[in-house]
Design a protein around this motif. Structure first.
Motif, mmCIF file in Angstrom:
data_model
loop_
_atom_site.group_PDB
_atom_site.id
_atom_site.type_symbol
_atom_site.label_atom_id
_atom_site.label_comp_id
_atom_site.label_asym_id
_atom_site.label_seq_id
_atom_site.Cartn_x
_atom_site.Cartn_y
_atom_site.Cartn_z
ATOM 1 N N PHE A 102 6.030 14.983 0.394
ATOM 2 C CA PHE A 102 6.645 13.893 -0.383
ATOM 3 C C PHE A 102 6.558 14.123 -1.898
ATOM 4 O O PHE A 102 7.573 14.025 -2.595
ATOM 5 C CB PHE A 102 6.012 12.549 0.019
ATOM 6 N N TYR A 149 1.379 8.365 12.139
ATOM 7 C CA TYR A 149 0.669 7.218 12.695
ATOM 8 C C TYR A 149 -0.018 7.539 14.014
ATOM 9 O O TYR A 149 -0.741 6.716 14.555
ATOM 10 C CB TYR A 149 1.635 6.028 12.869
ATOM 11 N N GLN A 161 13.181 6.561 -6.457
ATOM 12 C CA GLN A 161 12.760 7.427 -5.344
ATOM 13 C C GLN A 161 11.944 6.635 -4.333
ATOM 14 O O GLN A 161 12.053 6.848 -3.125
ATOM 15 C CB GLN A 161 11.951 8.601 -5.886
ATOM 16 N N ALA A 207 2.289 1.638 -3.460
ATOM 17 C CA ALA A 207 1.249 2.152 -4.337
ATOM 18 C C ALA A 207 1.040 3.636 -4.087
ATOM 19 O O ALA A 207 0.917 4.429 -5.030
ATOM 20 C CB ALA A 207 -0.042 1.383 -4.085
ATOM 21 N N ALA A 208 1.041 4.023 -2.801
ATOM 22 C CA ALA A 208 0.841 5.434 -2.477
ATOM 23 C C ALA A 208 1.912 6.289 -3.104
ATOM 24 O O ALA A 208 1.625 7.324 -3.728
ATOM 25 C CB ALA A 208 0.837 5.617 -0.958
ATOM 26 N N SER A 209 3.170 5.846 -2.970
ATOM 27 C CA SER A 209 4.215 6.698 -3.513
ATOM 28 C C SER A 209 4.217 6.672 -5.032
ATOM 29 O O SER A 209 4.542 7.676 -5.671
ATOM 30 C CB SER A 209 5.581 6.312 -2.942
ATOM 31 N N GLU A 210 3.852 5.510 -5.595
ATOM 32 C CA GLU A 210 3.737 5.451 -7.046
ATOM 33 C C GLU A 210 2.693 6.453 -7.524
ATOM 34 O O GLU A 210 2.914 7.198 -8.472
ATOM 35 C CB GLU A 210 3.307 4.041 -7.467
ATOM 36 N N THR A 256 13.325 6.504 -0.621
ATOM 37 C CA THR A 256 12.666 7.253 0.446
ATOM 38 C C THR A 256 11.680 6.425 1.249
ATOM 39 O O THR A 256 11.410 6.739 2.405
ATOM 40 C CB THR A 256 11.921 8.477 -0.117
ATOM 41 N N ILE A 257 11.119 5.393 0.660
ATOM 42 C CA ILE A 257 10.096 4.637 1.377
ATOM 43 C C ILE A 257 10.599 3.234 1.728
ATOM 44 O O ILE A 257 10.609 2.839 2.891
ATOM 45 C CB ILE A 257 8.806 4.523 0.520
ATOM 46 N N LYS A 259 6.366 8.520 8.393
ATOM 47 C CA LYS A 259 7.145 9.748 8.525
ATOM 48 C C LYS A 259 6.273 10.759 9.252
ATOM 49 O O LYS A 259 5.142 10.448 9.622
ATOM 50 C CB LYS A 259 7.506 10.304 7.140
ATOM 51 N N SER A 262 0.834 -1.211 0.000
ATOM 52 C CA SER A 262 0.000 0.000 0.000
ATOM 53 C C SER A 262 0.859 1.247 0.000
ATOM 54 O O SER A 262 0.515 2.245 -0.635
ATOM 55 C CB SER A 262 -0.929 -0.019 1.213
ATOM 56 N N LEU A 263 2.007 1.193 0.697
ATOM 57 C CA LEU A 263 2.872 2.371 0.742
ATOM 58 C C LEU A 263 3.554 2.586 -0.606
ATOM 59 O O LEU A 263 3.746 3.721 -1.043
ATOM 60 C CB LEU A 263 3.922 2.220 1.837
ATOM 61 N N ILE A 314 11.986 1.689 5.561
ATOM 62 C CA ILE A 314 11.088 0.744 6.215
ATOM 63 C C ILE A 314 11.753 -0.615 6.355
ATOM 64 O O ILE A 314 11.612 -1.289 7.369
ATOM 65 C CB ILE A 314 9.761 0.640 5.430
ATOM 66 N N MET A 339 -2.069 2.558 -12.794
ATOM 67 C CA MET A 339 -1.552 1.833 -11.634
ATOM 68 C C MET A 339 -1.570 0.331 -11.867
ATOM 69 O O MET A 339 -0.984 -0.423 -11.107
ATOM 70 C CB MET A 339 -2.387 2.153 -10.377
ATOM 71 N N HIS A 393 7.253 1.633 12.446
ATOM 72 C CA HIS A 393 5.961 0.964 12.659
ATOM 73 C C HIS A 393 5.796 -0.270 11.797
ATOM 74 O O HIS A 393 4.882 -0.379 10.995
ATOM 75 C CB HIS A 393 4.800 1.924 12.365
ATOM 76 N N PHE A 445 2.843 7.441 4.995
ATOM 77 C CA PHE A 445 4.187 6.884 5.159
ATOM 78 C C PHE A 445 4.593 6.960 6.621
ATOM 79 O O PHE A 445 4.120 7.831 7.351
ATOM 80 C CB PHE A 445 5.198 7.690 4.333
ATOM 81 N N ARG A 501 -2.094 14.850 1.009
ATOM 82 C CA ARG A 501 -0.865 14.473 0.310
ATOM 83 C C ARG A 501 -1.126 14.364 -1.196
ATOM 84 O O ARG A 501 -0.316 14.794 -2.017
ATOM 85 C CB ARG A 501 -0.386 13.131 0.875
ATOM 86 N N ASN A 536 -3.039 5.099 3.866
ATOM 87 C CA ASN A 536 -1.671 4.582 3.838
ATOM 88 C C ASN A 536 -0.626 5.693 3.932
ATOM 89 O O ASN A 536 0.168 5.886 3.030
ATOM 90 C CB ASN A 536 -1.446 3.755 2.567
ATOM 91 N N ARG A 539 1.234 10.341 -13.345
ATOM 92 C CA ARG A 539 0.739 10.152 -11.978
ATOM 93 C C ARG A 539 0.801 11.435 -11.172
ATOM 94 O O ARG A 539 0.087 11.588 -10.187
ATOM 95 C CB ARG A 539 1.537 9.048 -11.292
ATOM 96 N N PHE A 576 -6.491 5.895 -1.641
ATOM 97 C CA PHE A 576 -6.807 4.466 -1.602
ATOM 98 C C PHE A 576 -7.848 4.154 -0.543
ATOM 99 O O PHE A 576 -8.119 4.947 0.357
ATOM 100 C CB PHE A 576 -5.532 3.662 -1.334
#
Lengths: 786, 258
Positions: free
Chosen positions: B114, B153, A680, A669-672, A684-685, B106, A666-667, A689, B60, A784, B104, B167, B102, B91, B98
């Protein structure tokens, strides 16, 4: 209303409804559950117990290394015995004997204090004018009024354990050997007032001091046995020599070494003169005079050999105690000669040093002052045991061959009997980790050379070179493995198409299961000789492969987007692999050789700027050896780095790849979706992690490299040296155990030190894993991750 | 590839689009236009292909192994599958929120900046300005302005989802795709996000996938009903829910099947 009436009323007791049968749990299920729970708990505990068991075993084996000597006085039997004469002690330490009146040796029964005399006679009624006791050989060298010298051998009749000897039936024997004149003419010169004797096997040396009028003259007489195939031959005098002219002052103490080629004379002027035998001229020449040996005017009271006769122990009249050893020293004229120099100094005793006895199996020795006794070890300069307040002042001290027991006689004649229990005198913190000035070396050093060819070998058991070797091997392995493994893991987890990944990952896992002996064999016998003259090629590869890869990648980004979109993501390697293979092949076969000479010439040019460019050679190894003056071995750290890296790569790769792949999709996908590029996202992600997992991977890889045995055993050359030079070898703790444990006697110092190496490895991995776990937990909390 | 019609092309144009996971066809010849600054809801039973359609709008689905498509999707008249299209740039233009929030691992601040950071924009003032604008845009500013540098979080589920919206709009995309954004949230948080969408559509075109009929009626201007990979009906939300033309649509919105 009366409340009490209610219970009296008859009511049917409440019956809970029975639980329907389908809800019941069978007894077997419950039992099974209980048994399995216990079994699992038991299994867990067994693991913990096993780990601690190993730890305790290692501790139990190694702790005696740090134990001090135990010296006990036997207070039950301290017989009072005559004080006239010279005491000796048999090898077992159970039957002391007294050399008395020049004509008998009295053996002491320790239980009742009675003396059994065994008389001896000298030929021609000669009288003994001087004698001395040699506890190592158990004999009395004597000199007679006829100017002759000889040996009186004492056999106590007991063997080394103190039991009656089979040969003699426990009966003591005294044997007078042949007497030899000290001078060539056979005429006595003055009266012999002192002598010393050295047994160098085929050669025997007597050094005598003669009182001639008011002068004391010093003579050396050597005997040699001319062995032939059929017989041992007779001992025959081969050389007579007078040292007097070379000595300034009256000699007060003389020592001759076991090799029969060195004599040390102490004079009344507190000078120490060292003579060496010149084989060519067959003369004894003065090599060195040491004045003010203690650095001040303190007089010398004791000067005796330490076991091995490479060093002497010097005791002073004010209690100073130091050791002088032979080692190469550079003279004013630039030549290097082996001369004596002070290598060790002990804490001074509280009075003049009166007696010295030493062991003839190791470098232990005991010194006394009128109120103090101290057991020391020569190599480490450690005090093994001390009696700081002696309640008597010893007038004679004598020890047995191994210095496991010794006697000290007080002025009233009482014989104090001591037993010494010191199993590992050469060990201790200082010996294991400290720098020590070993005999024959010109400076204190960390060395590992546990066994040598001779009985009097000074074992060097510093663990530092081995720890260093372990770290060096690990360092070079990781420097190669970490970038490769991590980049491969990143590529596999986030760039490579899933279909290719399905093949790559199991392949890497197969690589992890390659036996390290195969890798070691390959490294030592194939790669090492191949790589010997390929260093320029390897350097070129290290530069060119990444450079070309980066260049190619850059070139790729400048291609039109239509091109790039044609090759879908993750298939770039199809283009990259041939490029890299071609570069590697060109470097290995051609480029390395082409650039070698120009590079060496260039370095030579640079080095001649400060005048060191005039070295021989045109190849890289020659540049390294002659130009940089560094060792260049075939089996070197570079080979180990490659091969051990090969063993470590799959470990790091597999674990970090798992960690990287487990980053929540999911993370990603989020950054994508936010328009981050693949790199990147990874940077960065994904990497932050996965950092906990990557860290564990590195630590486990580190642990693997630290504990790796076969590869380093086979491909390093096993030289315990401390040198970061990548073209030199090393020896690791694990390889050391593997090489030396089979030949270490169980329970010996050597054996225990090897186990100490094992304990260090154990704790190293333990500490590493603990750190890894702590850091991992912190990272997990921070990012986390569950 | 390009229609040279006199009028402006619709912002998103789905043209006879079919999509396959391996051999399995999940979208059948869908053609529809999305209007600018409107909220379009995609409804339909599970597995009808509405999420697949949504995820194709910013490609995606590209990295799923074995996918292929027929037909075309165009944004402002440019095909998404044009060989010149850089997916990363696409993108940036089409943001996405989503189903499961989700953020990050951070800080709140870093989460929002970001998209700017990956675009290489690191000027402090721009970042600060963006954070404030996006958080205000996502109606989260007042709740988090004092803890911008704490971990994301630490927020509640609804706040985390609004943070994800903040974001997604930080780089001012043209289009925002929302894949059941309220599915994991309680009614109060859902309400806040619905209010938010009302504000957002002033600057954005929103496409939302939802299972919640009431939500679709509340927030969307247009609604499309998909069933088994086919577009059954597409029209104004009021019309779809009050007077559906197709029987299947009516059956679905009245809850006779799902």
């Amino acid at each position: 209303m009366n409340q009490d009436d209610i219970p009296t009323q008859e009511q049917p007791a409440y019956q809970p409804k029975p639980v329907p049968k389908r809800f019941l749990v069978s007894k077997a299920t419950l039992w099974c559950d209980r048994i399995m729970t216990k079994l699992i708990i038991g299994g867990g505990f067994t693991v913990i117990v096993a780990v601690f068991g190993i730890l305790f075993f290692l501790l139990a084996v190694t702790l005696p290394l740090f134990k001090e000597a135990e010296v006990l006085e036997d207070v039950k039997t301290s017989p009072v015995v005559p004080t006239d004469g010279s005491w000796g002690l048999d090898a077992s330490g159970k039957r002391p004997y007294l050399f008395r009146h020049g004509k008998e040796i009295d053996f002491l029964n320790q239980e009742d204090g009675t003396l059994t005399p065994v008389p001896f006679t000298l030929p021609d009624n000669e009288q003994i004018t001087a004698y001395t006791y040699h506890s190592g050989l158990g004999l009395y060298p004597i000199a007679t009024d006829a100017g002759k010298v000889g040996l009186i051998t004492v056999k106590s009749g007991l063997n080394g354990h103190g039991d009656p000897d089979v040969e003699t039936g426990g009966k003591p024997e005294v044997k007078v050997g042949e007497l030899y004149p000290v001078t060539e003419s056979g005429e006595p010169i003055g009266k012999i007032i002192g002598l010393t004797y050295a047994d160098a096997g085929d050669k025997k040396v007597f050094v005598t001091l003669h009182q001639d009028a008011d002068k004391v003259r010093t003579f050396v007489m050597s005997l040699e046995q001319s062995r032939s195939l059929v017989s041992d031959g007779e001992l025959e005098p081969t050389g007579y020599f007078e040292l007097s002219e070379q000595i300034d002052g009256k000699p007060s103490k003389i020592l001759a070494n076991m090799a029969g080629d060195g004599i040390v004379v102490v004079t009344d002027k507190n000078e120490i003169v060292y003579f060496a035998f010149d084989e060519n001229t067959e003369t004894w020449n003065k090599k060195q005079t040491i004045k003010q040996a203690f650095g001040n005017d303190e007089g010398i009271s004791v000067c005796e050999w330490l076991f091995g006769d490479m060093s002497f122990v010097l005791g002073g009249k004010n209690g100073s105690l130091s050791i002088f050893s032979l080692y190469p020293q550079t003279q004013a004229d630039g030549t290097t000669t082996r001369l004596f120099g002070k290598t060790k100094e002990f804490e001074p005793l509280n009075g003049p040093i009166t007696h010295y006895i030493s062991s003839y199996i190791n470098r232990s020795f005991l010194v006394t002052s009128p109120t103090q006794m101290k057991l020391c070890y020569g190599t480490t300069a450690d005090t093994r045991w001390e009696e700081p307040k002696l309640n008597f002042s010893p007038i004679q001290v004598v020890g047995n061959h191994e210095l496991t027991s010794f006697l000290a006689q007080d002025a009233e004649g009482k014989l104090h009997r001591y037993s010494v229990d010191d199993k590992h005198p050469e060990s201790g913190t200082k010996a294991l980790v400290g720098k020590i000035w070993y005999e024959g070396y010109d400076a204190p050093k960390w060395m590992w050379q546990s066994v040598g060819g001779t009985d009097d070998y000074e074992s060097k058991i510093s663990l530092m070179p081995l720890i260093f070797g372990t770290l060096k091997g690990t360092f070079y392995a990781l420097i190669f493995a970490v970038p490769v493994a991590l980049l491969a893991a990143v590529y596999t987890s986030h760039f490579m198409p899933a279909s290719v990944k399905k093949v790559v990952k199991p392949l890497m896992e197969i690589m992890a299961s390659l036996p390290s002996v195969v890798l070691g064999f390959f490294g030592a016998l194939y790669l090492a000789p191949k790589m010997e003259d390929k260093v320029p090629a390897i350097i070129m590869m290290a530069i060119l492969i990444p450079a070309v890869a980066i260049l190619f990648a850059w070139f790729w980004t400048t291609r039109p987007i239509e091109w790039r979109n044609k090759i879908s993501h993750g298939l770039e390697y199809i283009v990259m692999i041939p490029v890299i293979l071609i570069i590697a092949w060109v470097c290995w076969c051609y480029l390395g050789y082409w650039v070698e000479e120009p590079i060496v010439d260039m370095v030579r040019g640079v080095m001649s700027l400060w005048g060191s460019g005039d070295f021989q050679g045109t190849t890289f190894p020659e540049l390294w050896r002659n130009g940089f003056d560094m060792a260049y071995e075939q089996r070197n750290s570079l080979v180990v780095g490659f091969i051990m890296g090969f063993a470590v790569i799959p470990v790091i790769f597999t674990i970090s790849e798992d960690a990287l792949s487990n980053v929540p999709p999911s993370l990603i996908a989020a950054s994508e979706a936010l328009g981050a590029s693949r790199w990147q996202i990874v940077k960065t992600i994904v990497i932050p992690i996965a950092s906990a997992g990557i860290f564990s991977a590195l630590m486990i890889g580190l642990g693997r490299a630290v504990g790796e045995t076969m590869i380093v055993l086979m491909a390093t050359g096993n030289t315990p040296i401390m040198d970061w030079n990548i073209f030199n070898g090393m020896r690791t703790l694990s390889a050391n155990i593997a090489t030396e444990l089979p030949e270490a006697a169980q329970g010996s110092t050597h054996y225990r030190v090897l186990f100490l190496g094992g304990l260090i490895l154990f704790s190293l991995t333990f500490v590493l894993n603990t750190i890894a776990e702590i850091v991992r937990q912190r990272l997990r909390k921070r990012y986390h991750i569950v | 590839m390009n229609d040279t019609k006199p009028y402006e092309p619709p912002i998103i144009q789905v043209d006879d689009f079919s999509f396959f996971y391996g051999d399995k066809q999940v979208l059948h010849n869908i053609s529809m236009d999305f209007e600018e600054n409107k909220v379009t809801a995609l409804i339909g039973p599970s597995g009808c292909g509405k999420s697949t359609l949504l995820r194709n709008i910013n490609r995606m689905n590209d990295l799923v192994p074995g996918v292929h498509h027929q037909g075309d999707i165009r944004i402002d008249g440019t095909s998404l599958y044009d060989p010149k299209v850089e997916v990363i740039s696409l993108r940036k233009r089409v943001g996405m929120v989503f189903q499961k929030y989700n953020p990050f691992p951070k800080s709140i601040y870093e989460n929002i900046v970001f998209p700017l950071r990956v675009a290489g924009r690191n000027s402090r003032s721009e970042l600060d300005e963006t954070v404030e604008r996006s958080l205000k845009g996502a109606a989260l500013w007042d709740e988090v302005k004092d803890k911008l540098h704490q971990s994301a979080y630490g927020l509640s589920g609804g706040q985390q989802q609004r943070l994800c919206i903040a974001r997604a709009i930080a780089n001012r995309p043209q289009i925002l795709l929302m894949d059941e954004p309220c599915a994991a949230l309680d009614p109060i948080a859902t309400l806040k996000i619905e209010d938010l969408m009302e504000d957002l559509k002033k600057d954005l075109t929103i496409v939302i996938v939802t299972h919640n009929m009431q939500q679709a009626t509340r927030i969307s201007d247009k609604t499309a009903f998909l069933y088994l990979g086919n577009l059954i009906e597409y029209g104004d939300t009021a019309q779809i829910f009050t007077n559906p033309k197709e029987e299947q649509t009516e059956a679905y919105i009245t809850g006779r099947f799902s």
